[in-house]
Design a protein around this motif. Structure first.
Motif, PDB file in Angstrom:
ATOM      1  N   ASP A  70       0.856  -1.187   0.000  1.00 30.56           N
ATOM      2  CA  ASP A  70       0.000   0.000   0.000  1.00 30.56           C
ATOM      3  C   ASP A  70       0.889   1.233   0.000  1.00 30.56           C
ATOM      4  N   SER A  72      -0.268   4.400  -0.594  1.00 30.08           N
ATOM      5  CA  SER A  72      -1.135   5.580  -0.538  1.00 30.08           C
ATOM      6  C   SER A  72      -0.405   6.747   0.123  1.00 30.08           C
ATOM      7  N   GLY A  90       0.185  -1.830 -10.354  1.00 30.31           N
ATOM      8  CA  GLY A  90      -0.924  -1.018  -9.878  1.00 30.31           C
ATOM      9  C   GLY A  90      -0.522   0.300  -9.256  1.00 30.31           C
ATOM     10  N   TRP A  91       0.801   0.595  -9.200  1.00 31.65           N
ATOM     11  CA  TRP A  91       1.277   1.846  -8.622  1.00 31.65           C
ATOM     12  C   TRP A  91       2.338   2.446  -9.537  1.00 31.65           C
ATOM     13  N   LYS A 102      -2.354   5.215  -7.907  1.00 29.18           N
ATOM     14  CA  LYS A 102      -2.777   3.920  -8.417  1.00 29.18           C
ATOM     15  C   LYS A 102      -2.956   3.982  -9.930  1.00 29.18           C
TER      16      LYS A 102
END
Length: 224
Positions: A70, A72, A90-91, A102
Motif C-alpha cells: 500500500d 497511498s 498497480g502503482w 494507483k
C-alpha cells in the motif's frame, strides 16, 4: 533468503541503503511514514500479506515488487542517478517524481490477482483467528474482484478465513483442496465457472463452518 519475523518500521529513517532484497517477512510489517534517504531494495522480498508504505518518502532508487504493498500518499523524489526504479503492479509515480498514484492498466489486472492468490495458497502458521496478514490479503483480493470482473482466480489449496465474495465477479475460480474456515459467503457473487474438486470426490474443498450460496452447495465439497 533471510527470514525476519516482521516488525513496525513506521516513521523510521534509513539514511543509507535499505537492504531488504530477498528477505522473507513472516509477520505483520509496516513502513508507513518511513523515510528512505538512499536506495530502497525490496527486490524479491516476500511478505506474509500486505505491507504498508503509506506516506513513505523515497529519496533514491526503489525496487519494490510486492503486489499487496500500500503506497497511498507515498512520495518519490524522481532520483534516477542509480538507474530506473521498479514499483508494484498497480502503482506508479510521475515520471519526474512526486506522489505515487494507483494505475488501472487492464493488462496488469490478472497479474495482481494471481499474485494475491499465491499468498493465500501459502501454508497457514499459527492460530487462524489471529492471522491478520491473511485476512488483509483476502480483503485486497476481494476488493480487486469487485472492481475487475472477468479474471481467473486460483485458490487451489488456499487457506481462507471468513471469506465474503459478495459482489465479486470472475470468469473462472479454482477452489480445489481449499480450506474455508469461519463463515464463507458465495451468495451475491458472479463466478461463471467454479471447481471445488479435482475429479469427483478427490481433492475436494472443505468448509469448516457455515457456507452461504445463492443456489445448491457444490456437489463434491466437504462440510465439517
Amino acid at each position: 533468503m533471510q527470514r525476519v519475523t516482521g516488525g513496525d518500521f513506521s516513521g523510521r529513517r534509513f539514511d543509507d541503503t535499505a537492504a531488504f532484497a530477498d528477505t522473507r517477512f513472516e509477520g505483520e510489517t509496516r513502513f508507513d511514514g518511513a523515510v528512505f534517504a538512499g536506495p530502497a531494495w525490496f527486490y524479491n522480498a516476500r511478505f506474509a500479506a500486505g505491507v504498508d508504505f503509506a506516506a513513505a518518502r523515497f529519496g533514491g532508487r526503489v525496487r519494490l515488487d510486492h503486489p499487496a504493498a500500500d503506497l497511498s500518499g507515498a512520495h518519490w523524489t524522481g532520483n534516477t542517478a542509480d538507474g530506473p526504479s521498479g514499483w508494484p503492479l498497480g502503482w506508479a509515480p510521475p515520471e519526474r517524481g512526486g506522489p505515487l498514484g494507483k494505475t488501472d492498466r487492464p493488462e496488469e489486472r490478472q497479474a495482481v490477482v494471481t499474485a494475491l492468490c499465491a499468498l493465500l495458497r501459502a501454508p497457514a502458521l499459527g492460530d487462524l483467528r489471529t492471522d491478520k496478514p491473511r485476512r488483509e490479503t483476502q480483503r485486497r483480493l476481494v476488493e480487486r474482484l469487485r472492481e475487475w470482473p472477468g479474471l481467473h482466480v486460483n485458490l487451489c489449496a488456499a487457506v481462507l478465513i471468513d471469506l465474503d465474495l459478495a459482489g465479486c465477479a470472475a470468469a473462472y475460480a479454482d477452489f480445489c483442496g481449499a480450506q474455508f474456515h469461519g463463515t464463507t459467503r458465495f451468495a451475491g457473487s458472479a463466478i461463471e465457472r467454479a471447481v471445488f474438486s479435482l475429479d469427483g470426490p478427490y481433492g475436494h474443498a472443505t468448509f469448516h463452518g457455515d457456507a452461504v450460496f445463492d443456489g445448491p452447495a457444490p456437489e463434491h465439497a466437504a462440510f465439517v
